[in-house]
Design a protein around this motif. Sequence first.
Motif, PDB file in Angstrom:
ATOM      1  N   PRO A 161     -36.345  60.931  50.499  1.00 36.77           N
ATOM      2  CA  PRO A 161     -35.765  60.088  51.548  1.00 36.77           C
ATOM      3  C   PRO A 161     -35.517  60.893  52.820  1.00 36.77           C
ATOM      4  O   PRO A 161     -35.439  62.130  52.794  1.00 36.77           O
ATOM      5  CB  PRO A 161     -34.453  59.616  50.931  1.00 36.77           C
ATOM      6  N   LYS A 162     -35.368  60.199  53.929  1.00 38.57           N
ATOM      7  CA  LYS A 162     -35.026  60.830  55.193  1.00 38.57           C
ATOM      8  C   LYS A 162     -33.527  60.709  55.437  1.00 38.57           C
ATOM      9  O   LYS A 162     -32.932  59.674  55.149  1.00 38.57           O
ATOM     10  CB  LYS A 162     -35.786  60.170  56.345  1.00 38.57           C
ATOM     11  N   PRO A 163     -32.908  61.749  55.972  1.00 36.61           N
ATOM     12  CA  PRO A 163     -31.473  61.684  56.257  1.00 36.61           C
ATOM     13  C   PRO A 163     -31.198  60.868  57.519  1.00 36.61           C
ATOM     14  O   PRO A 163     -32.107  60.574  58.295  1.00 36.61           O
ATOM     15  CB  PRO A 163     -31.087  63.145  56.466  1.00 36.61           C
ATOM     16  N   THR A 164     -29.943  60.513  57.696  1.00 35.42           N
ATOM     17  CA  THR A 164     -29.490  59.892  58.943  1.00 35.42           C
ATOM     18  C   THR A 164     -28.606  60.895  59.671  1.00 35.42           C
ATOM     19  O   THR A 164     -28.223  61.940  59.112  1.00 35.42           O
ATOM     20  CB  THR A 164     -28.676  58.608  58.674  1.00 35.42           C
ATOM     21  N   VAL A 165     -28.249  60.585  60.892  1.00 34.78           N
ATOM     22  CA  VAL A 165     -27.433  61.510  61.688  1.00 34.78           C
ATOM     23  C   VAL A 165     -26.024  61.664  61.126  1.00 34.78           C
ATOM     24  O   VAL A 165     -25.290  62.574  61.538  1.00 34.78           O
ATOM     25  CB  VAL A 165     -27.352  61.052  63.155  1.00 34.78           C
ATOM     26  N   ASP A 166     -25.640  60.797  60.196  1.00 37.70           N
ATOM     27  CA  ASP A 166     -24.301  60.891  59.600  1.00 37.70           C
ATOM     28  C   ASP A 166     -24.284  61.731  58.335  1.00 37.70           C
ATOM     29  O   ASP A 166     -23.214  61.939  57.750  1.00 37.70           O
ATOM     30  CB  ASP A 166     -23.766  59.493  59.272  1.00 37.70           C
ATOM     31  N   ASP A 167     -25.447  62.229  57.913  1.00 36.30           N
ATOM     32  CA  ASP A 167     -25.538  62.956  56.651  1.00 36.30           C
ATOM     33  C   ASP A 167     -25.259  64.448  56.805  1.00 36.30           C
ATOM     34  O   ASP A 167     -25.349  65.011  57.909  1.00 36.30           O
ATOM     35  CB  ASP A 167     -26.921  62.789  56.027  1.00 36.30           C
ATOM     36  N   VAL A 168     -24.955  65.066  55.679  1.00 37.38           N
ATOM     37  CA  VAL A 168     -24.924  66.517  55.549  1.00 37.38           C
ATOM     38  C   VAL A 168     -26.176  66.912  54.783  1.00 37.38           C
ATOM     39  O   VAL A 168     -26.462  66.347  53.735  1.00 37.38           O
ATOM     40  CB  VAL A 168     -23.669  66.995  54.795  1.00 37.38           C
ATOM     41  N   VAL A 169     -26.936  67.848  55.316  1.00 34.78           N
ATOM     42  CA  VAL A 169     -28.196  68.230  54.682  1.00 34.78           C
ATOM     43  C   VAL A 169     -28.141  69.668  54.201  1.00 34.78           C
ATOM     44  O   VAL A 169     -27.396  70.492  54.736  1.00 34.78           O
ATOM     45  CB  VAL A 169     -29.382  68.058  55.662  1.00 34.78           C
ATOM     46  N   ASN A 170     -28.918  69.956  53.182  1.00 36.41           N
ATOM     47  CA  ASN A 170     -29.062  71.303  52.658  1.00 36.41           C
ATOM     48  C   ASN A 170     -30.423  71.821  53.102  1.00 36.41           C
ATOM     49  O   ASN A 170     -31.453  71.239  52.769  1.00 36.41           O
ATOM     50  CB  ASN A 170     -28.943  71.307  51.133  1.00 36.41           C
ATOM     51  N   VAL A 171     -30.418  72.907  53.881  1.00 37.10           N
ATOM     52  CA  VAL A 171     -31.657  73.383  54.499  1.00 37.10           C
ATOM     53  C   VAL A 171     -31.801  74.894  54.383  1.00 37.10           C
ATOM     54  O   VAL A 171     -30.819  75.622  54.267  1.00 37.10           O
ATOM     55  CB  VAL A 171     -31.711  73.000  56.000  1.00 37.10           C
ATOM     56  N   HIS A 172     -33.055  75.320  54.407  1.00 39.70           N
ATOM     57  CA  HIS A 172     -33.404  76.708  54.662  1.00 39.70           C
ATOM     58  C   HIS A 172     -34.040  76.731  56.041  1.00 39.70           C
ATOM     59  O   HIS A 172     -34.839  75.847  56.372  1.00 39.70           O
ATOM     60  CB  HIS A 172     -34.404  77.223  53.625  1.00 39.70           C
ATOM     61  N   TYR A 173     -33.702  77.728  56.861  1.00 36.27           N
ATOM     62  CA  TYR A 173     -34.251  77.728  58.208  1.00 36.27           C
ATOM     63  C   TYR A 173     -34.295  79.137  58.782  1.00 36.27           C
ATOM     64  O   TYR A 173     -33.611  80.051  58.323  1.00 36.27           O
ATOM     65  CB  TYR A 173     -33.412  76.839  59.134  1.00 36.27           C
ATOM     66  N   LYS A 174     -35.127  79.256  59.819  1.00 36.74           N
ATOM     67  CA  LYS A 174     -35.211  80.484  60.598  1.00 36.74           C
ATOM     68  C   LYS A 174     -35.303  80.091  62.058  1.00 36.74           C
ATOM     69  O   LYS A 174     -36.160  79.287  62.440  1.00 36.74           O
ATOM     70  CB  LYS A 174     -36.429  81.308  60.195  1.00 36.74           C
ATOM     71  N   GLY A 175     -34.422  80.644  62.890  1.00 35.14           N
ATOM     72  CA  GLY A 175     -34.422  80.351  64.314  1.00 35.14           C
ATOM     73  C   GLY A 175     -34.824  81.577  65.114  1.00 35.14           C
ATOM     74  O   GLY A 175     -34.299  82.675  64.892  1.00 35.14           O
ATOM     75  N   THR A 176     -35.774  81.403  66.036  1.00 31.29           N
ATOM     76  CA  THR A 176     -36.222  82.517  66.864  1.00 31.29           C
ATOM     77  C   THR A 176     -36.263  82.109  68.336  1.00 31.29           C
ATOM     78  O   THR A 176     -36.294  80.924  68.678  1.00 31.29           O
ATOM     79  CB  THR A 176     -37.625  83.008  66.465  1.00 31.29           C
ATOM     80  N   LEU A 177     -36.265  83.119  69.198  1.00 28.60           N
ATOM     81  CA  LEU A 177     -36.520  82.906  70.613  1.00 28.60           C
ATOM     82  C   LEU A 177     -38.031  82.819  70.821  1.00 28.60           C
ATOM     83  O   LEU A 177     -38.810  83.038  69.884  1.00 28.60           O
ATOM     84  CB  LEU A 177     -35.922  84.044  71.429  1.00 28.60           C
ATOM     85  N   LEU A 178     -38.451  82.522  72.035  1.00 26.45           N
ATOM     86  CA  LEU A 178     -39.880  82.383  72.305  1.00 26.45           C
ATOM     87  C   LEU A 178     -40.637  83.688  72.080  1.00 26.45           C
ATOM     88  O   LEU A 178     -41.839  83.673  71.788  1.00 26.45           O
ATOM     89  CB  LEU A 178     -40.105  81.887  73.735  1.00 26.45           C
ATOM     90  N   ASP A 179     -39.949  84.825  72.202  1.00 23.75           N
ATOM     91  CA  ASP A 179     -40.618  86.114  71.989  1.00 23.75           C
ATOM     92  C   ASP A 179     -40.678  86.504  70.520  1.00 23.75           C
ATOM     93  O   ASP A 179     -41.162  87.593  70.182  1.00 23.75           O
ATOM     94  CB  ASP A 179     -39.935  87.214  72.801  1.00 23.75           C
ATOM     95  N   GLY A 180     -40.188  85.619  69.644  1.00 25.10           N
ATOM     96  CA  GLY A 180     -40.240  85.883  68.209  1.00 25.10           C
ATOM     97  C   GLY A 180     -39.015  86.562  67.632  1.00 25.10           C
ATOM     98  O   GLY A 180     -38.924  86.747  66.408  1.00 25.10           O
ATOM     99  N   GLU A 181     -38.048  86.907  68.475  1.00 22.83           N
ATOM    100  CA  GLU A 181     -36.835  87.561  67.967  1.00 22.83           C
ATOM    101  C   GLU A 181     -35.980  86.567  67.180  1.00 22.83           C
ATOM    102  O   GLU A 181     -35.653  85.493  67.659  1.00 22.83           O
ATOM    103  CB  GLU A 181     -36.016  88.125  69.124  1.00 22.83           C
ATOM    104  N   THR A 182     -35.626  86.936  65.958  1.00 22.68           N
ATOM    105  CA  THR A 182     -34.807  86.079  65.107  1.00 22.68           C
ATOM    106  C   THR A 182     -33.338  86.189  65.505  1.00 22.68           C
ATOM    107  O   THR A 182     -32.800  87.288  65.617  1.00 22.68           O
ATOM    108  CB  THR A 182     -34.952  86.476  63.623  1.00 22.68           C
TER     109      THR A 182
END
Length: 259
Positions: A161-182
């Motif tokens: 299923p897809k979550p709604t904006v009212d949900d709490v989700v369990n995620v794995h993620y990685k965030g970087t800048l445009l130069d690839g720096e995490t």
Amino acid sequence: MIHFSRTALLAASMALALVACQSDDKATPKADAADSSTAQSQPLKIKGLATEKEQVSYMIGLDLAKALEQVKDEVDVDTLAKAIKTELDGGESLMTDEQAAQVAEAFGQKLQAKRAAEAAAIGDANKAEGEAFLAGNAKKPGVVVTASGLQYQVLEEGTGPKPTVDDVVNVHYKGTLLDGETFDSSYDRGEPTDLPLQQVVPGWQEGIVLMPVGSKYRFWIPSELGYGEIGTPGGAIGPNAALVFEVELLDIVNDNAGE
């Protein structure tokens, strides 16, 4: 204003240690001369700093210099040393307390204006870089651009299923800048994270609700859908910075769709 917190704490600690030693002297019998001599600490062997007084003075000077590092171009070291010597010798100051407060306030305002100008320049550069990158990225195969400007690519499509904006989700993620720096990664922490979608940046909120559970997407988030003109405290994400995220949606912790 600049606060020398470490130096102040050091001075306080030294004063407390002196008081403690004096208390111990009153509470316990005096050791004999030989024991007392043995117990006294000896200065370290440091070239150019033979005595304990010289070593302590140099250590405090180093600490003060580190505290002044960000404003070193605004400081005249000779005048600084003159003020310290005058104050410690009990001499007549060239500046009254009222004048010192006025100088401190004016200097603080100057620093704030300087930092605001620097942040604005960085923000302008980040904005231009982000817009140029996203314009090119939008033309790449598999990249979808939403009406808000969010860009995403499906790396793996789930079947849940897809979550709604009212949900709490369990995620794995990685965030970087445009130069690839995490700048943030649940992978680096070794465990996924529960995130209330009401508390994430708009780009995340919009993107996650597109994902069925079991999916992995890549998001390119324009600055206005991220942390905007301010960025994050500490500067990990600068002003007007575009962001890249790889996100795995593992589960919906509280599915409100059926309520």
